[in-house]
Design an enzyme around this catalytic site. Structure first.
Site, PDB file in Angstrom:
ATOM      1  N   GLU A 154      -3.194   0.657  -9.035  1.00 45.35           N
ATOM      2  CA  GLU A 154      -2.054   1.573  -9.176  1.00 45.35           C
ATOM      3  C   GLU A 154      -0.849   0.727  -9.592  1.00 45.35           C
ATOM      4  OE1 GLU A 154      -1.726   5.404  -6.236  1.00 45.35           O
ATOM      5  OE2 GLU A 154      -1.769   3.489  -5.231  1.00 45.35           O
TER       6      GLU A 154
ATOM      7  N   HIS B   3      -0.813  -2.411  -7.154  1.00 45.48           N
ATOM      8  CA  HIS B   3      -1.580  -2.080  -5.946  1.00 45.48           C
ATOM      9  C   HIS B   3      -3.084  -2.112  -6.237  1.00 45.48           C
ATOM     10  CE1 HIS B   3      -2.584   1.130  -2.667  1.00 45.48           C
ATOM     11  NE2 HIS B   3      -2.803  -0.094  -2.223  1.00 45.48           N
TER      12      HIS B   3
ATOM     13  N   SER C 261       0.819  -1.217   0.000  1.00 40.24           N
ATOM     14  CA  SER C 261       0.000   0.000   0.000  1.00 40.24           C
ATOM     15  C   SER C 261       0.844   1.253   0.000  1.00 40.24           C
ATOM     16  CB  SER C 261      -0.808   0.077   1.291  1.00 40.24           C
ATOM     17  OG  SER C 261      -1.701  -0.952   1.389  1.00 40.24           O
TER      18      SER C 261
ATOM     19  N   ASN D 259      -2.834   6.193  -1.066  1.00 38.50           N
ATOM     20  CA  ASN D 259      -2.750   6.285   0.402  1.00 38.50           C
ATOM     21  C   ASN D 259      -2.118   7.573   0.904  1.00 38.50           C
ATOM     22  OD1 ASN D 259      -4.159   4.029   1.382  1.00 38.50           O
ATOM     23  ND2 ASN D 259      -2.577   2.759   0.441  1.00 38.50           N
TER      24      ASN D 259
HETATM   25  C1  LIG Z   1      -5.559   0.692   1.861  1.00 40.47           C
HETATM   26  C2  LIG Z   1      -5.158   0.640   0.468  1.00 40.47           C
HETATM   27  O1  LIG Z   1      -3.984   0.401   0.198  1.00 40.47           O
HETATM   28  C3  LIG Z   1      -6.023   0.977  -0.661  1.00 40.47           C
HETATM   29  C4  LIG Z   1      -7.483   0.672  -0.509  1.00 40.47           C
HETATM   30  O2  LIG Z   1      -7.956  -0.352  -0.909  1.00 40.47           O
HETATM   31  S1  LIG Z   1      -8.366   1.836   0.260  1.00 40.47           S
HETATM   32  C5  LIG Z   1     -10.012   1.216   0.248  1.00 40.47           C
HETATM   33  C6  LIG Z   1     -10.665   1.453  -1.085  1.00 40.47           C
HETATM   34  N1  LIG Z   1     -12.030   0.978  -1.012  1.00 40.47           N
HETATM   35  C7  LIG Z   1     -13.030   1.783  -0.692  1.00 40.47           C
HETATM   36  O3  LIG Z   1     -12.861   2.990  -0.528  1.00 40.47           O
HETATM   37  C8  LIG Z   1     -14.352   1.099  -0.548  1.00 40.47           C
HETATM   38  C9  LIG Z   1     -15.439   2.074  -0.171  1.00 40.47           C
HETATM   39  N2  LIG Z   1     -16.700   1.344  -0.063  1.00 40.47           N
HETATM   40  C10 LIG Z   1     -17.441   1.031  -1.137  1.00 40.47           C
HETATM   41  O4  LIG Z   1     -17.113   1.356  -2.277  1.00 40.47           O
HETATM   42  C11 LIG Z   1     -18.705   0.267  -0.865  1.00 40.47           C
HETATM   43  O5  LIG Z   1     -19.085   0.475   0.466  1.00 40.47           O
HETATM   44  C12 LIG Z   1     -18.553  -1.277  -1.136  1.00 40.47           C
HETATM   45  C13 LIG Z   1     -18.333  -1.512  -2.625  1.00 40.47           C
HETATM   46  C14 LIG Z   1     -17.426  -1.911  -0.351  1.00 40.47           C
HETATM   47  C15 LIG Z   1     -19.843  -1.959  -0.694  1.00 40.47           C
HETATM   48  O6  LIG Z   1     -20.893  -1.339  -1.333  1.00 40.47           O
HETATM   49  P1  LIG Z   1     -22.386  -1.300  -0.735  1.00 40.47           P
HETATM   50  O7  LIG Z   1     -23.251  -0.721  -1.776  1.00 40.47           O
HETATM   51  O8  LIG Z   1     -22.353  -0.701   0.607  1.00 40.47           O
HETATM   52  O9  LIG Z   1     -22.715  -2.767  -0.428  1.00 40.47           O
HETATM   53  P2  LIG Z   1     -23.267  -3.909  -1.366  1.00 40.47           P
HETATM   54  O10 LIG Z   1     -24.550  -3.500  -2.031  1.00 40.47           O
HETATM   55  O11 LIG Z   1     -23.275  -5.099  -0.481  1.00 40.47           O
HETATM   56  O12 LIG Z   1     -22.132  -4.059  -2.438  1.00 40.47           O
HETATM   57  C16 LIG Z   1     -22.069  -3.357  -3.680  1.00 40.47           C
HETATM   58  C17 LIG Z   1     -21.559  -4.337  -4.698  1.00 40.47           C
HETATM   59  O13 LIG Z   1     -20.232  -4.775  -4.363  1.00 40.47           O
HETATM   60  C18 LIG Z   1     -20.220  -6.202  -4.168  1.00 40.47           C
HETATM   61  N3  LIG Z   1     -19.339  -6.492  -3.033  1.00 40.47           N
HETATM   62  C19 LIG Z   1     -19.291  -5.832  -1.860  1.00 40.47           C
HETATM   63  N4  LIG Z   1     -18.298  -6.329  -1.097  1.00 40.47           N
HETATM   64  C20 LIG Z   1     -17.724  -7.324  -1.801  1.00 40.47           C
HETATM   65  C21 LIG Z   1     -16.646  -8.216  -1.569  1.00 40.47           C
HETATM   66  N5  LIG Z   1     -15.935  -8.187  -0.444  1.00 40.47           N
HETATM   67  N6  LIG Z   1     -16.325  -9.108  -2.536  1.00 40.47           N
HETATM   68  C22 LIG Z   1     -17.020  -9.165  -3.685  1.00 40.47           C
HETATM   69  N7  LIG Z   1     -18.044  -8.336  -3.974  1.00 40.47           N
HETATM   70  C23 LIG Z   1     -18.383  -7.440  -3.041  1.00 40.47           C
HETATM   71  C24 LIG Z   1     -21.645  -6.580  -3.891  1.00 40.47           C
HETATM   72  O14 LIG Z   1     -21.900  -7.920  -4.284  1.00 40.47           O
HETATM   73  C25 LIG Z   1     -22.410  -5.584  -4.745  1.00 40.47           C
HETATM   74  O15 LIG Z   1     -22.464  -6.014  -6.099  1.00 40.47           O
HETATM   75  P3  LIG Z   1     -23.674  -5.548  -7.079  1.00 40.47           P
HETATM   76  O16 LIG Z   1     -23.668  -4.052  -7.106  1.00 40.47           O
HETATM   77  O17 LIG Z   1     -23.309  -6.157  -8.375  1.00 40.47           O
HETATM   78  O18 LIG Z   1     -24.910  -6.088  -6.476  1.00 40.47           O
HETATM   79  N1  LIG Z   2      -6.450  -3.978   3.524  1.00 41.35           N
HETATM   80  C1  LIG Z   2      -6.509  -3.171   2.469  1.00 41.35           C
HETATM   81  O1  LIG Z   2      -7.507  -2.454   2.277  1.00 41.35           O
HETATM   82  C2  LIG Z   2      -5.392  -3.124   1.492  1.00 41.35           C
HETATM   83  C3  LIG Z   2      -4.182  -3.727   1.768  1.00 41.35           C
HETATM   84  N2  LIG Z   2      -3.163  -3.671   0.856  1.00 41.35           N
HETATM   85  C4  LIG Z   2      -1.884  -4.292   1.146  1.00 41.35           C
HETATM   86  O2  LIG Z   2      -2.019  -5.697   0.907  1.00 41.35           O
HETATM   87  C5  LIG Z   2      -1.175  -6.420   1.812  1.00 41.35           C
HETATM   88  C6  LIG Z   2      -2.021  -7.400   2.591  1.00 41.35           C
HETATM   89  O3  LIG Z   2      -3.052  -6.717   3.277  1.00 41.35           O
HETATM   90  P1  LIG Z   2      -4.354  -7.479   3.796  1.00 41.35           P
HETATM   91  O4  LIG Z   2      -4.754  -8.520   2.843  1.00 41.35           O
HETATM   92  O5  LIG Z   2      -5.301  -6.438   4.186  1.00 41.35           O
HETATM   93  O6  LIG Z   2      -3.758  -8.150   5.120  1.00 41.35           O
HETATM   94  P2  LIG Z   2      -4.291  -9.432   5.919  1.00 41.35           P
HETATM   95  O7  LIG Z   2      -3.779  -9.283   7.297  1.00 41.35           O
HETATM   96  O8  LIG Z   2      -5.742  -9.612   5.674  1.00 41.35           O
HETATM   97  O9  LIG Z   2      -3.544 -10.642   5.185  1.00 41.35           O
HETATM   98  C7  LIG Z   2      -2.159 -10.846   5.183  1.00 41.35           C
HETATM   99  C8  LIG Z   2      -1.935 -12.344   5.082  1.00 41.35           C
HETATM  100  O10 LIG Z   2      -0.561 -12.588   4.835  1.00 41.35           O
HETATM  101  C9  LIG Z   2      -0.157 -13.672   5.676  1.00 41.35           C
HETATM  102  N3  LIG Z   2       1.283 -13.598   5.848  1.00 41.35           N
HETATM  103  C10 LIG Z   2       1.990 -12.822   6.705  1.00 41.35           C
HETATM  104  N4  LIG Z   2       3.315 -13.021   6.528  1.00 41.35           N
HETATM  105  C11 LIG Z   2       3.434 -13.933   5.524  1.00 41.35           C
HETATM  106  C12 LIG Z   2       4.535 -14.554   4.874  1.00 41.35           C
HETATM  107  N5  LIG Z   2       5.796 -14.272   5.192  1.00 41.35           N
HETATM  108  N6  LIG Z   2       4.289 -15.467   3.887  1.00 41.35           N
HETATM  109  C13 LIG Z   2       3.021 -15.742   3.538  1.00 41.35           C
HETATM  110  N7  LIG Z   2       1.935 -15.207   4.117  1.00 41.35           N
HETATM  111  C14 LIG Z   2       2.139 -14.296   5.096  1.00 41.35           C
HETATM  112  C15 LIG Z   2      -0.962 -13.463   6.943  1.00 41.35           C
HETATM  113  O11 LIG Z   2      -0.999 -14.640   7.704  1.00 41.35           O
HETATM  114  P3  LIG Z   2      -1.243 -14.524   9.311  1.00 41.35           P
HETATM  115  O12 LIG Z   2      -2.564 -13.832   9.472  1.00 41.35           O
HETATM  116  O13 LIG Z   2      -1.235 -15.907   9.747  1.00 41.35           O
HETATM  117  O14 LIG Z   2      -0.105 -13.693   9.815  1.00 41.35           O
HETATM  118  C16 LIG Z   2      -2.320 -13.091   6.362  1.00 41.35           C
HETATM  119  O15 LIG Z   2      -3.079 -14.242   6.024  1.00 41.35           O
HETATM  120  C17 LIG Z   2      -0.456  -5.367   2.675  1.00 41.35           C
HETATM  121  O16 LIG Z   2       0.776  -5.050   2.070  1.00 41.35           O
HETATM  122  C18 LIG Z   2      -1.414  -4.178   2.589  1.00 41.35           C
HETATM  123  O17 LIG Z   2      -0.778  -2.954   2.821  1.00 41.35           O
HETATM  124  C19 LIG Z   2      -3.323  -3.092  -0.382  1.00 41.35           C
HETATM  125  C20 LIG Z   2      -4.528  -2.528  -0.722  1.00 41.35           C
HETATM  126  C21 LIG Z   2      -5.640  -2.453   0.203  1.00 41.35           C
END
Ligand SMILES: CC(=O)CC(=O)SCCNC(=O)CCNC(=O)[C@H](O)C(C)(C)COP(=O)(O)OP(=O)(O)OC[C@H]1O[C@@H](n2cnc3c(N)ncnc32)[C@H](O)[C@@H]1OP(=O)(O)O
Ligand SMILES: NC(=O)C1=CN([C@@H]2O[C@H](COP(=O)(O)OP(=O)(O)OC[C@H]3O[C@@H](n4cnc5c(N)ncnc54)[C@H](OP(=O)(O)O)[C@@H]3O)[C@@H](O)[C@H]2O)C=CC1
Length: 286
Positions: free
Chosen positions: A152, A140, A119, A190
């Site tokens: 990304e 990403h 991330s 991020n």
């Molecule tokens: C941290 C990082 O490095 C980067 C990141 O990822 S940051 C996070 C980025 N993501 C976001 O910002 C998500 C923001 N949230 C959303 O967009 C919405 O709340 C959401 C798409 C997650 C859920 O949407 P919602 O309208 O509240 O719920 P819901 O109606 O159940 O779902 C919408 C659709 O997504 C699908 N869906 C929701 N969660 C799902 C999942 N985990 N897996 C598969 N499909 C999923 C649903 O089946 C539904 O599909 P249809 O429209 O075809 O029916």
């Molecule tokens: N969460 C998010 O919204 C997003 C996350 N990311 C990135 O994706 C990556 C994973 O995040 P996320 O899926 O949320 O994390 P989770 O904690 O859900 O999953 C990470 C998994 O990796 C396993 N793990 C840890 N160390 C090892 C290793 N050395 N070899 C194999 N498996 C390992 C963990 O096992 P155990 O639990 O047993 O330790 C766990 O099952 C991170 O780099 C995160 O920054 C990117 C985009 C969005």
């Protein structure tokens, strides 16, 4: 080079989603995790996600079966030798990722591309521990992977044009829209999102409002699909903290200081949806 077999490492919320979309695009997927229980949970999560698409009539039962048949849960990392591409999605830690990339560099065939779903961590630094920095790249995905259209793509300093092209084409084959960004901490997604989430946590910490009120303001006032605290729980508070620390260390700027309340929740094991409790309480982690 044609990418046919992908190993996804880390079967958490991101790895399981990546495995699902990769298999849905016709690739053979080896899904690996260090913990067997996490591997089972990852398979359960993607089975549930595909099941939801079947229930909604968006996917035929036979398609679900054939997607599942292309995903092989795999406890041995050595099988990375079979992959044309490895996509790493383990915890957000430079130490863990570089240890893994060194090992992958030894195990994988010379043509294999090593991608990371980090991330926020610098791709160049991860690539530098391998003997193939031109074949290391950031890929990403956003959470939830099956739903969010963006990937990304981040080149390290040495990433070749050929490898970039393969990964951009693959993201498109997975139904995603690739956007290229430069290798700086937090990339674009991020760098912009996480300070907003951190600031939302500060508003709770400083007693400006309760989590429900903060989320309501952002949902009803700014049309965000999830409030920032709901989103933080969804991403994982451990991941949010790691990203803030990487921004803070990477830029040396106090504006990225992680909120003490975020630290406290992570220390207490309140990691959000995946542990059943964060700013809110949940019934199921899947
Ligand atoms: C941290 C990082 O490095 C980067 C990141 O990822 S940051 C996070 C980025 N993501 C976001 O910002 C998500 C923001 N949230 C959303 O967009 C919405 O709340 C959401 C798409 C997650 C859920 O949407 P919602 O309208 O509240 O719920 P819901 O109606 O159940 O779902 C919408 C659709 O997504 C699908 N869906 C929701 N969660 C799902 C999942 N985990 N897996 C598969 N499909 C999923 C649903 O089946 C539904 O599909 P249809 O429209 O075809 O029916
Ligand atoms: N969460 C998010 O919204 C997003 C996350 N990311 C990135 O994706 C990556 C994973 O995040 P996320 O899926 O949320 O994390 P989770 O904690 O859900 O999953 C990470 C998994 O990796 C396993 N793990 C840890 N160390 C090892 C290793 N050395 N070899 C194999 N498996 C390992 C963990 O096992 P155990 O639990 O047993 O330790 C766990 O099952 C991170 O780099 C995160 O920054 C990117 C985009 C969005």
């Amino acid at each position: 080079m044609a990418i046919q077999t992908v190993m996804v490492i880390g079967a958490g919320q991101m790895g399981s989603g990546i495995a699902q979309v990769a298999a849905a695009s016709g690739l053979n997927v080896l899904l690996h995790d260090i913990a067997e229980v996490s591997l089972h949970q990852g398979i359960a999560r993607l089975t549930k996600s595909l099941g939801r698409s079947v229930e909604k009539g968006k996917l035929a039962e036979e398609e679900k079966t054939s997607i599942m048949a292309r995903i092989l849960p795999c406890a041995q990392l050595d099988r990375a030798a079979e992959a044309d591409l490895v996509i790493e999605a383990i915890i957000e830690s430079m130490e863990h990722k570089t240890t893994l990339f060194k090992r992958l560099d030894d195990l994988c065939r010379p043509h294999t591309i090593l991608a990371t779903n980090t991330s926020s961590l610098p791709i160049t630094e991860i690539a530098a521990v391998t003997g193939r920095p031109s074949q290391v790249i950031g890929m990403h995905f956003m959470n939830p992977v099956p739903v969010m259209p963006l990937v990304e793509i981040i080149r390290g300093l040495e990433t070749s044009d050929e490898v970039f092209g393969h990964i951009r084409d693959l993201a498109e084959r997975m139904g995603k829209t690739p956007v290229e960004v430069n290798d700086f901490p937090g990339f674009v997604s991020n760098r912009v999102l996480m300070p907003m989430i951190n600031e939302a946590i500060y508003t709770v910490y400083e007693g400006v409002a309760a989590p429900e009120a903060v989320d309501k303001v952002m949902k009803l006032g700014m049309n965000h699909p999830m409030g920032p605290l709901e989103l933080a729980d969804f991403i994982g508070l451990d991941t949010c903290l790691s990203i803030m620390e990487i921004l803070h260390d990477g830029f040396g700027d106090g504006k990225y200081r992680p909120c003490p309340l975020l630290r406290k929740y992570v220390k207490a094991g309140r990691l959000g949806r995946k542990t059943g409790k964060g700013f809110y309480t949940y019934d199921s982690s899947l």
